[in-house]
Design a protein around this motif. Structure first.
Motif, PDB file in Angstrom:
ATOM      1  N   ASN A 139      36.679  44.140  30.438  1.00  0.00           N
ATOM      2  CA  ASN A 139      35.616  43.332  29.854  1.00  0.00           C
ATOM      3  C   ASN A 139      35.214  42.130  30.710  1.00  0.00           C
ATOM      4  OD1 ASN A 139      35.545  44.963  27.654  1.00  0.00           O
ATOM      5  ND2 ASN A 139      36.884  43.682  26.403  1.00  0.00           N
ATOM      6  N   VAL A 141      33.309  40.589  33.725  1.00  0.00           N
ATOM      7  CA  VAL A 141      32.226  40.891  34.655  1.00  0.00           C
ATOM      8  C   VAL A 141      32.432  40.084  35.940  1.00  0.00           C
ATOM      9  CG1 VAL A 141      29.732  40.898  35.002  1.00  0.00           C
ATOM     10  CG2 VAL A 141      30.676  41.287  32.712  1.00  0.00           C
ATOM     11  N   ASN A 146      33.231  34.297  40.640  1.00  0.00           N
ATOM     12  CA  ASN A 146      34.605  34.522  40.190  1.00  0.00           C
ATOM     13  C   ASN A 146      35.304  35.639  40.950  1.00  0.00           C
ATOM     14  OD1 ASN A 146      33.604  36.938  39.119  1.00  0.00           O
ATOM     15  ND2 ASN A 146      33.279  36.062  37.085  1.00  0.00           N
ATOM     16  N   GLY A 172      35.808  25.024  35.758  1.00  0.00           N
ATOM     17  CA  GLY A 172      35.335  24.282  34.594  1.00  0.00           C
ATOM     18  C   GLY A 172      35.568  25.036  33.292  1.00  0.00           C
ATOM     19  N   VAL A 173      35.258  24.362  32.225  1.00  0.00           N
ATOM     20  CA  VAL A 173      35.513  24.948  30.911  1.00  0.00           C
ATOM     21  C   VAL A 173      34.583  26.140  30.654  1.00  0.00           C
ATOM     22  CG1 VAL A 173      33.924  23.335  29.800  1.00  0.00           C
ATOM     23  CG2 VAL A 173      35.727  24.385  28.462  1.00  0.00           C
ATOM     24  N   GLY A 174      35.132  27.154  30.005  1.00  0.00           N
ATOM     25  CA  GLY A 174      34.328  28.309  29.602  1.00  0.00           C
ATOM     26  C   GLY A 174      33.928  29.244  30.725  1.00  0.00           C
ATOM     27  N   LEU A 175      34.653  29.208  31.830  1.00  0.00           N
ATOM     28  CA  LEU A 175      34.266  30.060  32.953  1.00  0.00           C
ATOM     29  C   LEU A 175      35.164  31.285  33.131  1.00  0.00           C
ATOM     30  CD1 LEU A 175      33.246  27.393  35.642  1.00  0.00           C
ATOM     31  CD2 LEU A 175      31.793  28.635  34.032  1.00  0.00           C
ATOM     32  N   HIS A 179      40.509  34.131  29.954  1.00  0.00           N
ATOM     33  CA  HIS A 179      40.223  35.564  29.951  1.00  0.00           C
ATOM     34  C   HIS A 179      41.012  36.271  31.060  1.00  0.00           C
ATOM     35  CE1 HIS A 179      36.979  38.830  29.244  1.00  0.00           C
ATOM     36  NE2 HIS A 179      37.965  39.357  29.952  1.00  0.00           N
ATOM     37  N   ILE A 304      26.773  39.431  32.463  1.00  0.00           N
ATOM     38  CA  ILE A 304      27.637  39.210  31.302  1.00  0.00           C
ATOM     39  C   ILE A 304      26.870  39.497  30.015  1.00  0.00           C
ATOM     40  CG2 ILE A 304      28.838  37.434  29.956  1.00  0.00           C
ATOM     41  CD1 ILE A 304      29.712  36.211  32.666  1.00  0.00           C
ATOM     42  N   ARG A 333      31.037  30.647  27.675  1.00  0.00           N
ATOM     43  CA  ARG A 333      31.296  30.553  26.241  1.00  0.00           C
ATOM     44  C   ARG A 333      29.998  30.268  25.481  1.00  0.00           C
ATOM     45  NH1 ARG A 333      35.652  26.893  25.754  1.00  0.00           N
ATOM     46  NH2 ARG A 333      36.947  28.622  26.455  1.00  0.00           N
ATOM     47  N   GLU A 336      27.735  33.368  25.495  1.00  0.00           N
ATOM     48  CA  GLU A 336      28.158  34.337  24.473  1.00  0.00           C
ATOM     49  C   GLU A 336      27.773  33.854  23.084  1.00  0.00           C
ATOM     50  OE1 GLU A 336      32.359  34.830  24.813  1.00  0.00           O
ATOM     51  OE2 GLU A 336      32.151  36.562  26.147  1.00  0.00           O
TER      52      GLU A 336
HETATM   53  P1  ADP Z   1      38.135  29.044  30.137  1.00  0.00           P
HETATM   54  O1  ADP Z   1      39.547  29.421  29.809  1.00  0.00           O
HETATM   55  O2  ADP Z   1      37.874  29.010  31.612  1.00  0.00           O
HETATM   56  O3  ADP Z   1      37.684  27.790  29.453  1.00  0.00           O
HETATM   57  P2  ADP Z   1      37.528  31.496  28.751  1.00  0.00           P
HETATM   58  O4  ADP Z   1      38.389  32.419  29.531  1.00  0.00           O
HETATM   59  O5  ADP Z   1      38.021  31.096  27.421  1.00  0.00           O
HETATM   60  O6  ADP Z   1      37.187  30.191  29.600  1.00  0.00           O
HETATM   61  O7  ADP Z   1      36.072  32.137  28.640  1.00  0.00           O
HETATM   62  C1  ADP Z   1      35.145  31.730  27.655  1.00  0.00           C
HETATM   63  C2  ADP Z   1      34.440  32.948  27.108  1.00  0.00           C
HETATM   64  O8  ADP Z   1      33.616  33.522  28.104  1.00  0.00           O
HETATM   65  C3  ADP Z   1      35.401  34.033  26.665  1.00  0.00           C
HETATM   66  O9  ADP Z   1      34.921  34.637  25.515  1.00  0.00           O
HETATM   67  C4  ADP Z   1      35.386  35.016  27.830  1.00  0.00           C
HETATM   68  O10 ADP Z   1      35.629  36.333  27.404  1.00  0.00           O
HETATM   69  C5  ADP Z   1      33.988  34.867  28.362  1.00  0.00           C
HETATM   70  N1  ADP Z   1      33.901  35.100  29.793  1.00  0.00           N
HETATM   71  C6  ADP Z   1      34.097  34.195  30.780  1.00  0.00           C
HETATM   72  N2  ADP Z   1      33.903  34.740  31.985  1.00  0.00           N
HETATM   73  C7  ADP Z   1      33.569  36.027  31.769  1.00  0.00           C
HETATM   74  C8  ADP Z   1      33.234  37.126  32.621  1.00  0.00           C
HETATM   75  N3  ADP Z   1      33.210  36.991  33.958  1.00  0.00           N
HETATM   76  N4  ADP Z   1      32.951  38.310  32.045  1.00  0.00           N
HETATM   77  C9  ADP Z   1      32.960  38.435  30.706  1.00  0.00           C
HETATM   78  N5  ADP Z   1      33.268  37.458  29.852  1.00  0.00           N
HETATM   79  C10 ADP Z   1      33.566  36.256  30.366  1.00  0.00           C
END
Ligand code: ADP
Ligand code: MG
Length: 466
Positions: A139, A141, A146, A172-175, A179, A304, A333, A336
């Motif tokens: 899941n 991308v 990245n 950064g946050v939400g990247l 995951h 994504i 994040r 999504e």
């Molecule tokens: P972080 O820990 O860096 O703050 P997360 O891993 O929690 O971020 O990611 C935030 C959301 O974005 C999650 O739902 C994650 O599945 C989604 N997400 C982030 N990068 C990707 C990606 N490259 N492909 C698919 N989903 C991603």
């Protein structure tokens, strides 16, 4: 029966592990072939589930074929039942004696493990330190921002031997850091269920540590962390400034690396930018492979969105996806979240998703994403406000009349952008990150002591935030 089961377990796992993990378990057989095992902490429940559940289950059904299920629940402690019986961060008080105390059934209900944590005798134990089942490599991308982090994460799961230690993921946050970490754990687990993988946030690590100190149980704490094959700590920046936790973490880390066990760490900054971290730890964290996840690009965001729409099984006009990929640039994040919102809205009102409905449903989010303040804008506004030359933001002049506004600008840059201290320093004539840190502290200090200064800063902030 438990006596026999536990006797066998002791032979299998050895005296030390038995004393740390299995001896504290309280077991009762309930009606209907259900066995309930009570453990003192949530952490222990996870650990037992991950490492011993299969054996307990197998031994038990060997002893007594009538047993249908084995439940592992956390005993509510006497002092904080209610307040934090459901709260991982609560630090329960003295639990001595509680293990044998009768457990009020409603609290047991509350502490009952959810879905995956229950062990059916037929099902597999899927519970694994709170891993999100959606956070897999499949899941994820991959795009330019990245690809390094992704390749490194894959490598950790491929290699039979440890090639770099630790793997340090930052961004950064939400990247996608969390995951990727979960994906690593799932993948290792899939390849070899016997490998002991422990994933937890640095926050949880700290609370476990404090708890162990309180219960004078640091031996078990050390043993549990030092006996894993792979240790993954998420958001390690959380232990910045937490000296004793850092100390313990440092030792755990070294013990594992010395034994050639894989360590994976994530943080919001690179090791050298982690403020409030002990120097030796920072440098140690950078010894392996440091892989950063960059802010998303348009292509990655679109990819994504497409993948996500497909997995949600909804058809969305490509114009709408392109629009979102253009507009929601902050992080994945939010991206999504935006998609979820327009899909939910369309389902609720029973209308198709159009560009117009998207703009309407997401107007707040779209506005927020428009307002990305840059350091250049901050410098310009602050210079105007204090009537100094823009060049003085970068100059070496130290006169108060220019130094103070410069500090304010650094402070606002820290507050309003996602830039790190060293990055900010570079934008201010190549200053050192400690200068920026000093500026931030100074402004914070002045804000509390000088009312009119505080109002000035607040005004600037509001103007910049739009
Ligand atoms: P972080 O820990 O860096 O703050 P997360 O891993 O929690 O971020 O990611 C935030 C959301 O974005 C999650 O739902 C994650 O599945 C989604 N997400 C982030 N990068 C990707 C990606 N490259 N492909 C698919 N989903 C991603
Ligand atoms: Mg995360």
């Amino acid at each position: 029966q438990w006596a026999r089961v536990s006797g066998r377990l002791k032979d299998e796992v050895g005296e030390t592990a038995y004393r740390s993990w299995l001896k504290p378990l309280t077991v009762s057989e309930l009606k209907g072939g259900e066995v309930r095992i009570t453990v003192p902490t949530r952490f222990m429940r996870d650990w037992v589930l991950t490492h011993y559940a299969d054996r307990i289950r197998a031994l038990w059904s060997g002893e007594n074929p009538r047993v249908q299920s084995v439940d592992i629940v956390v005993a509510p402690s006497r002092l904080d039942v209610g307040a934090s019986a459901n709260d991982d961060m609560g630090l329960p008080g003295d639990m001595a004696g509680d293990l044998s105390a009768p457990i009020p059934s409603d609290e047991v209900e509350e502490e009952r493990p959810t879905s995956g944590a229950q062990l059916g005798l037929d099902g597999r134990d899927e519970h694994f330190a709170h891993l999100d089942p959606r956070f897999t490599f499949e899941n994820f991308v991959v795009g330019k921002p990245n690809e390094l982090a992704h390749a490194a994460a894959r490598r950790v799961t491929d290699a039979a031997t440890v090639t770099f230690n630790p793997l340090f993921l930052y961004g950064g946050v939400g990247l996608g850091k969390t995951h990727l970490m979960h994906a690593i754990a799932w993948q290792i687990r899939k390849k070899d269920p016997n490998r002991r993988v422990l994933y937890l946030s640095a926050e949880k690590f700290m609370y476990q540590f404090i708890r162990a100190l309180r219960f004078k149980d640091t031996m078990a704490f050390k043993e549990q962390f030092r006996s894993v094959d792979v240790l993954m700590i998420d958001d390690v920046q959380f232990i910045s400034g937490k000296d004793s936790t850092q100390e313990e973490f440092f030792h755990t880390f070294n013990a594992l690396v010395d034994q050639n066990r894989q360590v994976v760490i994530s943080a919001d900054k690179s090791p050298s930018d982690l403020e409030g971290m002990e120097e030796r730890l920072r440098s140690r964290l950078g010894w392996g492979l440091v892989a950063d996840i960059h802010p998303t690009t348009y292509e990655l965001r679109l990819g994504i969105l497409q993948a996500k729409a497909e997995s949600m099984n909804v058809q969305i006009n490509s114009k709408v996806l392109e629009f979102l990929a253009h507009k929601i640039t902050s992080n994945v994040r939010e991206l999504e979240g935006a998609l979820n919102r327009i899909v939910a809205h369309a389902e609720l009102v029973g209308r198709a998703i159009t560009l117009e409905s998207t703009q309407e449903v997401l107007h707040d989010l779209l506005r927020a994403n428009d307002r990305r303040v840059t350091i250049d804008e901050i410098q310009k506004k602050v210079a105007e406000h204090y009537n100094i030359r823009l060049a003085d933001m970068h100059s070496a002049r130290r006169a108060r009349a220019v130094a103070r506004p410069r500090q304010v600008a650094m402070y606002l840059a820290k507050q309003l952008t996602a830039r790190s201290l060293p990055e900010i320093g570079r934008k201010f004539g190549g200053r050192d990150h400690t200068t920026v840190m000093h500026a931030v502290r100074k402004v914070e200090e002045l804000r509390t002591s000088d009312q009119s200064f505080a109002e000035d800063v607040e005004l600037l902030r509001r103007m910049l935030e739009g």
